[in-house]
Design an enzyme around this catalytic site. Structure first.
Site, PDB file in Angstrom:
ATOM      1  N   PHE A 133       0.828  -1.528   0.209  1.00 47.63           N
ATOM      2  CA  PHE A 133      -0.128  -0.005   0.080  1.00 47.63           C
ATOM      3  C   PHE A 133       0.747   1.266  -0.020  1.00 47.63           C
ATOM      4  CE2 PHE A 133      -3.201   2.402   3.040  1.00 47.63           C
ATOM      5  CZ  PHE A 133      -3.593   3.126   1.770  1.00 47.63           C
ATOM      6  N   SER A 208       2.529  -6.746   2.647  1.00 46.52           N
ATOM      7  CA  SER A 208       2.095  -6.615   3.360  1.00 46.52           C
ATOM      8  C   SER A 208       0.678  -6.109   2.176  1.00 46.52           C
ATOM      9  CB  SER A 208       1.448  -4.995   3.558  1.00 46.52           C
ATOM     10  OG  SER A 208       1.177  -4.261   4.156  1.00 46.52           O
ATOM     11  N   LEU A 209      -0.106  -6.117   1.473  1.00 50.78           N
ATOM     12  CA  LEU A 209      -1.135  -5.834   0.335  1.00 50.78           C
ATOM     13  C   LEU A 209      -0.609  -7.303  -0.648  1.00 50.78           C
ATOM     14  CD1 LEU A 209      -3.271  -2.736  -0.042  1.00 50.78           C
ATOM     15  CD2 LEU A 209      -3.535  -4.732   0.986  1.00 50.78           C
ATOM     16  N   ASP A 231       4.750 -10.322   6.434  1.00 51.27           N
ATOM     17  CA  ASP A 231       4.249  -9.467   7.021  1.00 51.27           C
ATOM     18  C   ASP A 231       2.849  -9.285   6.107  1.00 51.27           C
ATOM     19  OD1 ASP A 231       3.878  -8.861   9.517  1.00 51.27           O
ATOM     20  OD2 ASP A 231       3.624  -6.567   9.439  1.00 51.27           O
ATOM     21  N   HIS A 320       6.399  -3.045  10.134  1.00 50.40           N
ATOM     22  CA  HIS A 320       6.098  -3.934   9.614  1.00 50.40           C
ATOM     23  C   HIS A 320       7.324  -4.276   8.329  1.00 50.40           C
ATOM     24  CE1 HIS A 320       3.112  -4.980   7.028  1.00 50.40           C
ATOM     25  NE2 HIS A 320       2.617  -3.495   6.363  1.00 50.40           N
TER      26      HIS A 320
END
Ligand SMILES: *[C@@H]1O[C@H](CO)[C@@H](O)[C@H](O)[C@H]1NC(C)=O
Ligand SMILES: *[C@@H]1O[C@H](CO)[C@@H](O)[C@H](O)[C@H]1NC(C)=O
Ligand SMILES: *[C@@H]1O[C@H](CO)[C@@H](O)[C@H](O)[C@H]1NC(C)=O
Length: 563
Positions: A133, A208-209, A231, A320
């Site tokens: 993101f 992430s995304l 993550d 993150h």
């Protein structure tokens, strides 16, 4: 700019989250957030109006996407929208190889000439890197990871650019990942069909995304070799059905590193739920050493200078982004990032899971070399059966607060003696100095504060250190300091009490990397007191030496090294 991944989310939620953070700072994050989730699952509220429910949209050669009831959850995923138009997201695939390590070549499934003219070699392994993101392929980490991969092996590295869809609206960005997943799935199937690429040689790495995007693509590619989730994003994915998020069915091997799983109420943006075959939780997977705000004077300063948004971004990004750093470091690093399967991090720290047997799921390698984990090496059982056995397990390890992140794990066991003069228990701090022909290392055996020690018991702890002693430990020095807390009368130890610690032996074990054919894989050294008695009597603020030839033998010498 790097990885501001969760910025918009942080922007919208930072105030609320900070309030929550202040109120619950003392509470156990895990308890509170699992309580919230557990309760939410029991509320079966029908959402009165579901926009786009059962709508279906098609994207030419890519296929169609629909939004069914299963994509909604009152708490975990209250909103769903369709992706932005393809031309806006503008997913691009940029190829790097050893022939063009820094100058990318654009490759398109819709234009075979672009692939033909490029340095793409279908016989070599292919790795895809997907950002998350509010991130772009221009982030430093993408370049760093690409460079390490090309250095490790002669392969095709393809960076997926979806910067046009990773906009600062989280709900829209989550929807866009579905279309990016279609584009990626289509591209991979195309190179499999037209260039006879072996799907087993394809590996998608997503942050992430990007981790869930990899999952959507993997669901479309039969026999895809591997997905690494760094993550994976939590909001809108955690506790959702497996087709909504990354899950083990998306590739032959799905390995996941969790570094920011505190829960969204605590500004944790990563999933804590296992979602692969091998799920790694370095330092318990919630907060990473070196990322603690209370220990970073930088954050309050940032707060004053740049406001809440900037502060929450610094705070959020550190945990993150750590998954990326650990993975990149593991590619060419020589330290193995060994992790042990365990019920909980507490069990791991107290040495209850310090085993690593080839062919069993007791240990695994975190990061790039996860596919050569000892548990997958046994020839008798097929790797896919072994991987199915690993689903839902958690692998724990400890890492450093800065580079080098990778640490060696040591299990130190203290066997306490119980002579008549000893108190039933004492509490305090122990520091150790370990000597081997490879060097000397210092360790704090009580890193989380004073420890209560009962005489006659044995205590084990798993500690980590960047140095590798090769297991050949010849001598250990222990320093003992009794902790007298004036506020706690039970701990007061004056004339009438004995503040000495009595230690019979110290055992130190270090894991060796197990290989094929080796059964157990531990270096173990047992050391005993250099003393006339069969134990060391360590006075408060005193020191004792333990040596490897001190055991099973009574010493007649007077060289009592105690102080
Ligand atoms: C929605 O899409 C999925 C995946 O393509 C498909 O399996 C399912 O049948 C679709 N459902 C509806 C109601 O169209
Ligand atoms: C280019 O691609 C086409 C179709 O995939 C193939 O038939 C052709 O042989 C390729 N040309 C070269 C030079 O590889
Ligand atoms: C390559 O793929 C395209 C589209 O998928 C297809 O139309 C074409 O026939 C393929 N070419 C070869 C040589 O397989």
């Amino acid at each position: 700019m790097c990885c501001w991944e969760t910025r918009a989310f942080a922007l919208r939620h930072s105030l609320a989250a900070f309030v929550v953070l202040l109120f619950f700072k003392k509470a156990d994050a895990g308890i509170l957030d699992s309580l919230v989730w557990a309760r939410s699952d029991k509320i079966d509220v029908t959402i009165p109006w579901l926009p786009f429910e059962n709508e279906n949209r098609c994207y030419d050669e890519l296929g169609c996407l629909n939004i069914t009831r299963s994509w909604y959850h009152l708490i975990h995923r209250p909103f769903n929208v369709f992706p932005l138009p393809r031309s806006v997201i503008n997913t691009r695939f940029i190829l790097y190889t050893r022939l063009n390590p820094t100058e990318g070549q654009l490759v398109r499934a819709q234009d075979d000439k672009s692939i033909n003219r490029s340095n793409f070699d279908p016989k070599k392994k292919t790795k895809f890197i997907i950002h998350g993101f509010i991130d772009t392929p221009l982030s430093n980490w993408v370049g760093d990871m690409r460079d390490e991969l090309i250095k490790a092996d002669d392969m095709n590295v393809i960076v997926v650019d979806w910067a046009g869809g990773s906009l600062p609206l989280y709900t829209q960005a989550t929807a866009n990942t579905r279309l990016v997943g279609l584009e990626l799935g289509y591209f991979i199937n195309h190179i499999i069909k037209n260039y006879t690429v072996d799907p087993a040689d394809v590996h998608i790495i997503g942050h992430s995304l990007g981790a869930h995007t990899a999952g959507y693509a993997g669901a479309l590619v039969k026999g895809l070799g591997r997905i690494t989730g760094l993550d994976p994003a939590e909001p809108y994915f955690q506790n959702m059905p497996s087709h909504v998020r990354l899950d083990p069915s998306d590739a032959e091997l799905v390995d996941v590193i969790h570094t920011d799983g505190k829960g969204i109420f605590f500004l944790g943006y990563g999933m804590s739920q296992p979602c692969g075959h091998l799920d790694f939780y370095p330092n318990n997977g919630k907060e990473q050493p070196g990322c603690d705000i209370t220990q970073t004077p930088l954050v309050p300063l940032t707060l004053i200078r740049d406001g809440l948004e900037e502060a929450s971004r610094v705070l959020v990004a550190c945990n993150h982004v750590r998954a990326i750093k650990l993975f990149t470091d593991s590619i060419n690093g020589r330290c193995p990032y060994l992790a042990h399967q365990c019920k909980s991090y507490q069990h791991f720290l107290t040495g209850k899971c310090f085993t690593c047997k080839p062919g069993s799921q007791s240990c695994a390698l975190m990061g790039y070399h996860a596919d050569s984990s000892p548990g997958l090496l046994d020839n008798e059982v097929s790797p896919s059966t072994k991987l199915q056995d690993a689903v839902g397990n958690k692998y724990f390890t400890s890492t450093g607060r800065e580079y080098p992140y990778c640490h060696r794990l040591y299990r130190v066991s203290l066997e306490l003696a119980k002579p008549p003069t000893a108190e039933i228990w004492v509490q305090g701090f122990i520091k150790a100095k370990l000597h081997s022909p490879q060097g000397v290392i210092h360790m704090d055996l009580t890193p989380s504060g004073d420890m209560k020690l009962e005489h006659g018991s044995t205590y084990s702890m798993v500690l980590s250190h960047p140095a590798d002693l090769g297991g050949n430990i010849k001598k250990v020095e222990l320093n003992w300091e009794y902790d007298m807390n004036v506020l706690e009368p039970r701990t007061l130890c004056l004339f009438w009490c004995n503040d000495h610690l009595y230690v019979k032996s110290v055992a130190v074990e270090e894991m060796e990397m197990p290989g094929r054919g080796k059964r157990d894989a531990k270096f173990s050294s047992k050391l005993c007191a250099r003393s006339k008695r069969d134990y060391a009597d360590i006075a408060n603020r005193g020191r004792a030496v333990f040596v490897s030839d001190g055991c099973c033998r009574q010493y007649n010498t007077s060289s009592d090294k105690l102080s």
